[in-house]
Write an enzyme that holds these catalytic residues in place. Structure first.
Site, PDB file in Angstrom:
ATOM      1  CG  ASP A  12      52.682  24.402  31.083  1.00  0.00           C
ATOM      2  OD1 ASP A  12      53.007  24.433  29.886  1.00  0.00           O
ATOM      3  OD2 ASP A  12      51.953  25.384  31.387  1.00  0.00           O
ATOM      4  CG  ASP A  14      53.915  29.643  27.171  1.00  0.00           C
ATOM      5  OD1 ASP A  14      54.495  30.686  27.343  1.00  0.00           O
ATOM      6  OD2 ASP A  14      54.018  28.902  26.331  1.00  0.00           O
ATOM      7  CD  GLU A 307      41.871  45.508  51.370  1.00  0.00           C
ATOM      8  OE1 GLU A 307      41.476  45.730  52.633  1.00  0.00           O
ATOM      9  OE2 GLU A 307      41.359  44.754  50.651  1.00  0.00           O
TER      10      GLU A 307
HETATM   11  N1  RBF Z   1      40.412  38.782  53.136  1.00  0.00           N
HETATM   12  C1  RBF Z   1      39.946  37.580  52.798  1.00  0.00           C
HETATM   13  O1  RBF Z   1      38.908  37.465  52.239  1.00  0.00           O
HETATM   14  N2  RBF Z   1      40.973  36.500  52.460  1.00  0.00           N
HETATM   15  C2  RBF Z   1      42.153  36.701  53.177  1.00  0.00           C
HETATM   16  O2  RBF Z   1      43.031  35.669  53.033  1.00  0.00           O
HETATM   17  C3  RBF Z   1      42.528  37.965  53.688  1.00  0.00           C
HETATM   18  N3  RBF Z   1      43.805  38.178  54.335  1.00  0.00           N
HETATM   19  C4  RBF Z   1      44.015  39.249  54.756  1.00  0.00           C
HETATM   20  C5  RBF Z   1      45.464  39.488  55.359  1.00  0.00           C
HETATM   21  C6  RBF Z   1      45.759  40.629  56.097  1.00  0.00           C
HETATM   22  C7  RBF Z   1      47.111  40.922  56.636  1.00  0.00           C
HETATM   23  C8  RBF Z   1      44.800  41.880  55.972  1.00  0.00           C
HETATM   24  C9  RBF Z   1      45.200  43.145  56.390  1.00  0.00           C
HETATM   25  C10 RBF Z   1      43.349  41.423  55.418  1.00  0.00           C
HETATM   26  C11 RBF Z   1      43.058  40.477  54.687  1.00  0.00           C
HETATM   27  N4  RBF Z   1      41.808  40.098  54.275  1.00  0.00           N
HETATM   28  C12 RBF Z   1      41.613  38.907  53.744  1.00  0.00           C
HETATM   29  C13 RBF Z   1      40.890  41.285  54.249  1.00  0.00           C
HETATM   30  C14 RBF Z   1      40.734  41.887  53.144  1.00  0.00           C
HETATM   31  O3  RBF Z   1      42.026  42.493  52.589  1.00  0.00           O
HETATM   32  C15 RBF Z   1      39.728  42.920  53.016  1.00  0.00           C
HETATM   33  O4  RBF Z   1      39.849  43.918  53.734  1.00  0.00           O
HETATM   34  C16 RBF Z   1      38.303  42.157  53.368  1.00  0.00           C
HETATM   35  O5  RBF Z   1      38.150  41.246  52.923  1.00  0.00           O
HETATM   36  C17 RBF Z   1      37.491  43.156  52.955  1.00  0.00           C
HETATM   37  O6  RBF Z   1      36.089  42.999  53.316  1.00  0.00           O
HETATM   38 MG    MG Z   2      40.838  49.919  54.192  1.00  0.00          MG
END
Ligand code: RBF
Ligand code: MG
Ligand code: ADP
Length: 376
Positions: A12, A14, A307
């Site tokens: 597909d 789009d 983050e």
């Molecule tokens: N939070 C998630 O809910 N799912 C994810 O797959 C996930 N992967 C992350 C991977 C990395 C490297 C880092 C640093 C954080 C990750 N987080 C993930 C945490 C998310 O960014 C967030 O800080 C928290 O979920 C907030 O409560």
């Molecule tokens: Mg933070």
């Protein structure tokens, strides 16, 4: 999953190969600003896969716009028309097309868009058009998707059985059409948190970066290196702001949030997931970094969050300091975890992949990228 023997791939356009939603979001942002309103990225959920009339009606209702649906459509159409020449490829689209072509796997393009519009959109992507043995537009069949007709016609022109075709689709009507044609279907929903709607698909993936061709008996991608996928590098920078994550307090994993302001286009382009690269802090140096960019399933954010976890012990906060990131690779899609422990364990696994990969010349050379040290 048992390996299927696929000989052809039907794509597909789009939302699958092209970031059409990005354009829709951009155009709606501009339009709503004219009415003094602010576009909410999550609203895309309500307009995707609908006819232009239904989408316009939904937007007018949600934002209480003082105009009729037909007015709205006639105001917005010229913007879309102008944009069709510069719709970007989705991450992994170019890689997929080049890979299949180099392995001699026949490809067809089957889109509900009119043929003329397909040609316009393809013209800005080098090498795409002549990679397809067959191109069929919605105006070249009697009934478009969800009818199977367009896919059956593609198989006929490729001279293959429907059962040996793999369809890759982002929309529900497209998935329905592919299954009705008796084909294998991989869904790549263009919107977050939608995978539960795609139960008819044989597999649902977050983005083309996660496509596993070997599951379909097709030649696998050869570019993954030790659990990481090299990307064309991209940059984000700005002062570290106070975040809203569970960060160091709950996860034991501090993340130095950057404001998403000014980066909404860039973040829209990148699938929610885990990336890695190098981080420069103006007064402290350059460090390895693993980051999540995403919707953050725990919070109901309006914008994706950025983050980065700097892989170094700082023992202090550095709010307000200029942080610059060079993102060089991808690890996995954003996921929902049943427990905090499993989330934490996964993030530590991500860290391991990033730490090891960043020592490879392929990635370590970007440690010297001048962007990391310059300050505006
Ligand atoms: N939070 C998630 O809910 N799912 C994810 O797959 C996930 N992967 C992350 C991977 C990395 C490297 C880092 C640093 C954080 C990750 N987080 C993930 C945490 C998310 O960014 C967030 O800080 C928290 O979920 C907030 O409560
Ligand atoms: Mg933070
Ligand atoms: P917030 O809610 O502010 O995001 P966090 O618990 O995620 O709170 O902590 C983030 C802050 O911790 C960063 O802004 C930074 O000042 C500091 N910090 C300390 N060590 C690190 C690190 N290794 N990586 C990222 N940030 C760190």
């Amino acid at each position: 999953m048992t390996t299927k023997l696929i000989s052809c791939v039907i794509l597909d356009l789009d939302g699958t190969l092209l970031n059409t939603d990005g354009v829709v979001g951009k155009v709606l942002k501009v339009m709503l600003n004219k009415y003094g309103k602010e576009w909410d990225g999550r609203e895309t959920l309500k307009i995707l896969g609908k006819t232009p009339f239904e989408s316009a009606a939904a937007v007018i209702q949600d934002y209480a716009l003082p105009c009729s649906t037909t007015d709205f459509i006639s105001q917005i159409s010229p913007f879309f028309y102008d944009q069709q020449w510069n719709i970007k490829a989705l991450p992994g689209a170019n890689r997929l097309i080049k890979h299949l072509k180099s392995h001699g796997i026949p490809m067809a393009l089957a889109s509900n868009s009119p043929r003329e519009s397909i040609e316009a959109k393809l013209s800005s992507h080098d090498g795409w058009k002549n990679s397809f043995s067959v191109i069929i537009g919605g105006d070249e069949v009697r009934t478009g998707k969800p009818s199977p007709e367009i896919f059956l016609e593609a198989a006929r022109r490729l001279s293959v059985e429907p059962s040996s075709c793999l369809v890759i689709e982002d929309s529900l009507p497209g998935v329905t059409a592919g299954k009705a044609a008796g084909m294998e279907v991989v869904a790549v929903p263009s919107l977050p948190k939608q995978s539960h709607l795609y139960t008819a698909a044989d597999e649902v993936i977050s983005s083309l970066l996660d496509l596993q061709l070997k599951n379909w008996g097709l030649p696998p991608f050869e570019d993954w290196v030790e659990g990481t996928l090299p990307l064309d590098r991209w940059y984000i920078g700005g002062p570290v702001v106070k975040g809203f994550g569970r960060g160091s307090k709950v996860l034991g994993i501090p993340t130095a949030n950057l404001s998403a302001e000014g980066y909404s286009d860039l973040l829209q382009e990148h699938p929610a997931g885990v990336y890695f690269g190098w981080a420069g802090l103006s007064t402290r140096g350059v460090f390895k970094m693993v980051m999540s960019i995403g919707w953050n399933p725990y919070f109901n954010n309006k914008e994706k969050t950025i983050e980065p976890w700097l892989l170094h012990d700082f023992n202090e906060d550095f709010y307000g300091e200029e942080l610059r990131l060079v993102i060089v690779g991808y690890i996995r899609p954003e996921a929902n975890f049943p427990t905090l422990e499993s989330l934490i364990a996964k993030i530590h696994e991500d860290r391991g992949f990033a730490e090891r990969a960043l020592d490879l010349p392929l990635y370590s050379r970007y440690k010297n990228d001048s962007y990391l040290r310059s300050s505006q």
